[in-house]
Design an enzyme around this catalytic site. Sequence first.
Site, PDB file in Angstrom:
ATOM      1  N   GLY A 102      -3.809   6.334  -2.637  1.00  0.00           N
ATOM      2  CA  GLY A 102      -4.546   5.635  -3.689  1.00  0.00           C
ATOM      3  C   GLY A 102      -6.006   6.018  -3.793  1.00  0.00           C
ATOM      4  O   GLY A 102      -6.776   5.351  -4.477  1.00  0.00           O
ATOM      5  N   GLU A 161       0.986   0.361   4.386  1.00  0.00           N
ATOM      6  CA  GLU A 161       0.489  -0.926   3.888  1.00  0.00           C
ATOM      7  C   GLU A 161       1.139  -2.075   4.651  1.00  0.00           C
ATOM      8  O   GLU A 161       0.520  -3.128   4.848  1.00  0.00           O
ATOM      9  CB  GLU A 161       0.723  -1.018   2.373  1.00  0.00           C
ATOM     10  CG  GLU A 161      -0.265  -0.115   1.630  1.00  0.00           C
ATOM     11  CD  GLU A 161       0.214   0.419   0.296  1.00  0.00           C
ATOM     12  OE1 GLU A 161       1.194  -0.101  -0.256  1.00  0.00           O
ATOM     13  OE2 GLU A 161      -0.408   1.383  -0.201  1.00  0.00           O
ATOM     14  N   ASN A 179       7.329   5.037  -5.334  1.00  0.00           N
ATOM     15  CA  ASN A 179       7.159   3.729  -4.694  1.00  0.00           C
ATOM     16  C   ASN A 179       6.289   2.883  -5.616  1.00  0.00           C
ATOM     17  O   ASN A 179       5.086   3.115  -5.709  1.00  0.00           O
ATOM     18  CB  ASN A 179       6.500   3.930  -3.326  1.00  0.00           C
ATOM     19  CG  ASN A 179       6.141   2.608  -2.668  1.00  0.00           C
ATOM     20  OD1 ASN A 179       6.540   1.531  -3.120  1.00  0.00           O
ATOM     21  ND2 ASN A 179       5.375   2.677  -1.578  1.00  0.00           N
ATOM     22  N   LYS A 235       5.468  -0.132  -5.320  1.00  0.00           N
ATOM     23  CA  LYS A 235       4.685  -1.163  -4.611  1.00  0.00           C
ATOM     24  C   LYS A 235       4.815  -2.491  -5.357  1.00  0.00           C
ATOM     25  O   LYS A 235       5.872  -2.766  -5.927  1.00  0.00           O
ATOM     26  CB  LYS A 235       3.235  -0.705  -4.416  1.00  0.00           C
ATOM     27  CG  LYS A 235       3.180   0.702  -3.794  1.00  0.00           C
ATOM     28  CD  LYS A 235       1.807   1.135  -3.355  1.00  0.00           C
ATOM     29  CE  LYS A 235       1.892   2.539  -2.743  1.00  0.00           C
ATOM     30  NZ  LYS A 235       0.635   3.014  -2.184  1.00  0.00           N
ATOM     31  N   GLU A 240       2.489  10.292   5.164  1.00  0.00           N
ATOM     32  CA  GLU A 240       1.489   9.773   4.233  1.00  0.00           C
ATOM     33  C   GLU A 240       0.179   9.509   4.984  1.00  0.00           C
ATOM     34  O   GLU A 240       0.035   8.469   5.647  1.00  0.00           O
ATOM     35  CB  GLU A 240       1.961   8.448   3.620  1.00  0.00           C
ATOM     36  CG  GLU A 240       3.264   8.566   2.852  1.00  0.00           C
ATOM     37  CD  GLU A 240       3.403   7.456   1.809  1.00  0.00           C
ATOM     38  OE1 GLU A 240       3.564   7.791   0.637  1.00  0.00           O
ATOM     39  OE2 GLU A 240       3.317   6.262   2.173  1.00  0.00           O
ATOM     40  N   SER A 295      -1.718  10.327  -3.076  1.00  0.00           N
ATOM     41  CA  SER A 295      -2.385  10.941  -4.238  1.00  0.00           C
ATOM     42  C   SER A 295      -1.657  12.179  -4.756  1.00  0.00           C
ATOM     43  O   SER A 295      -2.291  13.135  -5.208  1.00  0.00           O
ATOM     44  CB  SER A 295      -3.855  11.258  -3.921  1.00  0.00           C
ATOM     45  OG  SER A 295      -4.550  10.055  -3.620  1.00  0.00           O
TER      46      SER A 295
HETATM   47  P1  13P Z   1      -0.449   6.965  -4.154  1.00  0.00           P
HETATM   48  O1  13P Z   1       0.462   8.050  -4.721  1.00  0.00           O
HETATM   49  O2  13P Z   1      -0.817   5.928  -5.154  1.00  0.00           O
HETATM   50  O3  13P Z   1      -1.595   7.573  -3.412  1.00  0.00           O
HETATM   51  O4  13P Z   1       0.447   6.178  -3.056  1.00  0.00           O
HETATM   52  C1  13P Z   1       1.181   6.886  -2.128  1.00  0.00           C
HETATM   53  C2  13P Z   1       2.068   5.951  -1.404  1.00  0.00           C
HETATM   54  O5  13P Z   1       1.622   5.096  -0.666  1.00  0.00           O
HETATM   55  C3  13P Z   1       3.508   6.070  -1.643  1.00  0.00           C
HETATM   56  O6  13P Z   1       4.243   5.310  -0.727  1.00  0.00           O
END
Ligand code: 13P
Length: 249
Positions: free
Chosen positions: A171, A97, A11, A13, A165, A211
């Site tokens: 993050g 998010e 992802n 983002k 998640e 993560s």
């Molecule tokens: P990270 O791998 O950066 O923690 O993000 C996970 C995430 O939100 C994937 O959709």
Amino acid sequence: MTTRRKIAAGNWKMNGLQQALTEVEALSAANPAPGCEVIICPPATLLRSMAKRCAEAAINVGGQDCHQNSAGAHTGDISAEMVADTGATHVIVGHSERRETYGETDALVRAKTTAAWGAGLTAIVCIGETLDQRESGATLDIVGGQLAGSIPDGASGENLVVAYEPVWAIGTGKIPTYGEIEEVHDFIRARLVRRFGDTTGNAVRVLYGGSMKPDNAAEIGALSNVDGGLVGGASLKAADFGKIVAGLS
Ligand code: 13P
């Protein structure tokens, strides 16, 4: 015993300009025949060009969101049909998010999932608890409620992927213990089987996200009822994501 093909989903983002498309070529060159399904979800601006580049590669492309309606006066939004029209095959819905920033509810996520299915897309439905919810012992209640509320009837192993998640792991570099991950994934599996029956309930892939990195992907991917990962930051660079693909293969 059901065998579920593992998934490494990236992802991106709100990251990636045109030049980031070269990461896909590097990924594909390093992993020409991956042992797991690979999906990259770039920002909407890159969907079409990425889908074109991935047509020959063993990489599927997904959107990061879609509107619940198929067309109309919704400035700034894109419909599931539009996502599919780019050549994408998947779409993420209900990412934390979006739940947090835009107040997306389970009912809205469910409507978006219905729209995704209507456009022939596989929906990657995200669920997960906040730190407060985990610390107050509410994790399974929250995850169970989101799962029930966000997924419409009519799920199958082809049209649905669930991504667990934990919000506090996204993050942050923090992850739950492996035992905690298994507890939630086993619970999600049991709920899917209870609602959709043995065949479908055991066919839906359940990804872990939060993560996931090159150094923990293989171990997380080997946990009970973990069928791969939804990866944020570590999916942006082919060098890292390629290692995660290998770890999940
Ligand atoms: P990270 O791998 O950066 O923690 O993000 C996970 C995430 O939100 C994937 O959709």
